[in-house]
Design an enzyme around this catalytic site. Structure first.
Site, PDB file in Angstrom:
ATOM      1  N   HIS A  54       0.832  -1.204   0.000  1.00 60.91           N
ATOM      2  CA  HIS A  54       0.000   0.000   0.000  1.00 60.91           C
ATOM      3  C   HIS A  54       0.868   1.256   0.000  1.00 60.91           C
ATOM      4  O   HIS A  54       0.717   2.138   0.843  1.00 60.91           O
ATOM      5  CB  HIS A  54      -0.942  -0.008   1.206  1.00 60.91           C
ATOM      6  CG  HIS A  54      -2.010  -1.037   1.118  1.00 60.91           C
ATOM      7  ND1 HIS A  54      -3.030  -0.976   0.186  1.00 60.91           N
ATOM      8  CD2 HIS A  54      -2.238  -2.162   1.835  1.00 60.91           C
ATOM      9  CE1 HIS A  54      -3.837  -2.020   0.332  1.00 60.91           C
ATOM     10  NE2 HIS A  54      -3.367  -2.756   1.322  1.00 60.91           N
TER      11      HIS A  54
ATOM     12  N   GLU B 284      -6.155 -11.929   6.605  1.00 59.31           N
ATOM     13  CA  GLU B 284      -6.914 -10.682   6.592  1.00 59.31           C
ATOM     14  C   GLU B 284      -8.326 -10.806   6.024  1.00 59.31           C
ATOM     15  O   GLU B 284      -8.909  -9.814   5.577  1.00 59.31           O
ATOM     16  CB  GLU B 284      -6.130  -9.593   5.862  1.00 59.31           C
ATOM     17  CG  GLU B 284      -5.499 -10.013   4.557  1.00 59.31           C
ATOM     18  CD  GLU B 284      -4.519  -8.957   4.029  1.00 59.31           C
ATOM     19  OE1 GLU B 284      -4.697  -7.765   4.325  1.00 59.31           O
ATOM     20  OE2 GLU B 284      -3.582  -9.340   3.314  1.00 59.31           O
TER      21      GLU B 284
ATOM     22  N   ARG C 276       7.056  -5.954   3.348  1.00 58.60           N
ATOM     23  CA  ARG C 276       5.837  -6.581   2.831  1.00 58.60           C
ATOM     24  C   ARG C 276       5.823  -6.465   1.315  1.00 58.60           C
ATOM     25  O   ARG C 276       5.779  -5.364   0.774  1.00 58.60           O
ATOM     26  CB  ARG C 276       4.581  -5.934   3.417  1.00 58.60           C
ATOM     27  CG  ARG C 276       3.316  -6.582   2.869  1.00 58.60           C
ATOM     28  CD  ARG C 276       2.081  -6.296   3.701  1.00 58.60           C
ATOM     29  NE  ARG C 276       1.613  -4.920   3.596  1.00 58.60           N
ATOM     30  CZ  ARG C 276       0.451  -4.506   4.095  1.00 58.60           C
ATOM     31  NH1 ARG C 276      -0.358  -5.368   4.736  1.00 58.60           N
ATOM     32  NH2 ARG C 276       0.089  -3.244   3.984  1.00 58.60           N
TER      33      ARG C 276
ATOM     34  N   ASP D 295      -8.340  -5.001   6.674  1.00 58.58           N
ATOM     35  CA  ASP D 295      -8.962  -5.878   5.677  1.00 58.58           C
ATOM     36  C   ASP D 295      -9.918  -6.862   6.325  1.00 58.58           C
ATOM     37  O   ASP D 295     -10.936  -7.239   5.727  1.00 58.58           O
ATOM     38  CB  ASP D 295      -7.892  -6.607   4.874  1.00 58.58           C
ATOM     39  CG  ASP D 295      -7.251  -5.718   3.828  1.00 58.58           C
ATOM     40  OD1 ASP D 295      -7.924  -5.415   2.824  1.00 58.58           O
ATOM     41  OD2 ASP D 295      -6.105  -5.307   4.009  1.00 58.58           O
TER      42      ASP D 295
ATOM     43  N   ASP E 255      16.450 -10.952  -3.209  1.00 57.64           N
ATOM     44  CA  ASP E 255      17.735 -10.640  -3.833  1.00 57.64           C
ATOM     45  C   ASP E 255      18.237  -9.259  -3.406  1.00 57.64           C
ATOM     46  O   ASP E 255      19.447  -9.012  -3.363  1.00 57.64           O
ATOM     47  CB  ASP E 255      17.621 -10.699  -5.356  1.00 57.64           C
ATOM     48  CG  ASP E 255      17.561 -12.121  -5.891  1.00 57.64           C
ATOM     49  OD1 ASP E 255      17.829 -13.057  -5.117  1.00 57.64           O
ATOM     50  OD2 ASP E 255      17.233 -12.294  -7.080  1.00 57.64           O
TER      51      ASP E 255
END
Length: 255
Positions: free
Chosen positions: A50, A153, A75, A179, A89
């Site tokens: 987000h 969620e 996240r 959520d 990576d």
């Protein structure tokens, strides 16, 4: 010249059952991250779901906080192997994968953070994660220091919670009040009593299975309830919310 595989203090803390208090980060400016990293939190969660933050900004952020004794959690935007591969990576060692609905989706997240033959993570030798090819045996040992948190969620995910928590390779389960509130029919009401009761029940169920539980909320009394229920890694605020509250409060002093 060889380098050591960087240790994951956050993973060790969860394994040892030590409470970890964190802060949600959505401002991509590395100077903000560097400042927050010195504020005493155990972990900072950099959100690329987000926010407009991409892999390049993640690298800069990780470098900015690396000089402080704070664990960096990232996240990804989705439970997507390609997005996850880029973050790994880049040097992220703890990932919070959003919107995990079932044990199969949890297993997909585990596969995404694990090299073959057990997983599907693509192999690249010269990356920031490998300290540019200097960590000897990185591919064989990377999983030792990777911590996978899955985010529950929705109501459907809560129904599958026991199976999700039981998936080998899941290091923690995180509950997303915003959520979950929408899924329960209360969009914009993460503090609704039914939602909070469901989260507390979920925390107790996960903890009873020996799996660390976590959450984010701006409702401080509820966070203390979650702690009593067994929550181990708790995000107690959001960087942008902190900034706005402080700005509004200071302006109000001059009315």
């Amino acid at each position: 010249m060889t380098s050591s595989l960087p240790p994951n203090s956050f993973k060790v803390a969860l394994r040892d059952g030590r409470e970890q208090i964190g802060l949600w980060a959505s401002i991509s400016d590395p100077s903000v991250g560097e400042m927050l990293a010195g504020c005493g939190f155990d972990w900072l969660m950099l959100d690329t779901e987000h926010s407009t933050i991409g892999p390049a900004e993640v690298v800069t952020y990780l470098r900015a906080v690396a000089t402080s004794p704070v664990a960096a959690v990232v996240r990804p935007p989705w439970n997507d192997a390609v997005a996850i591969k880029k973050l790994l990576d880049a040097g992220a060692q703890t990932l919070l994968v959003p919107f995990v609905q079932s044990a199969d989706e949890a297993r997909a997240a585990v596969a995404a953070v694990t090299y073959p033959p057990k997983g599907i993570r693509g192999v690249a030798g010269v990356t920031r994660a490998t300290r540019y090819g200097t960590v000897e045996g990185y591919a064989a040992r990377a999983s030792e220091e990777i911590c996978l948190l899955v985010q529950v969620e929705t109501r459907a995910a809560l129904e599958q919670l026991d199976d999700i928590a039981a998936v080998d390779g899941v290091d923690g389960v995180f509950f997303g009040p915003a959520d979950l509130a929408a899924s329960f029919g209360y969009p914009g009401q993460p503090n609704h009593p039914e939602v909070q009761a469901a989260i507390l029940d979920g925390i107790r169920r996960v903890t009873a299975k020996g799996v660390p539980a976590g959450l984010l909320s701006l409702d401080q009394p509820f966070l203390h309830e979650a702690k009593k229920a067994g929550a181990l890694f708790i995000a107690v605020d959001v960087d942008a919310a902190l900034l706005r509250r402080a700005a509004v409060s200071r302006r109000a002093e001059w009315e």
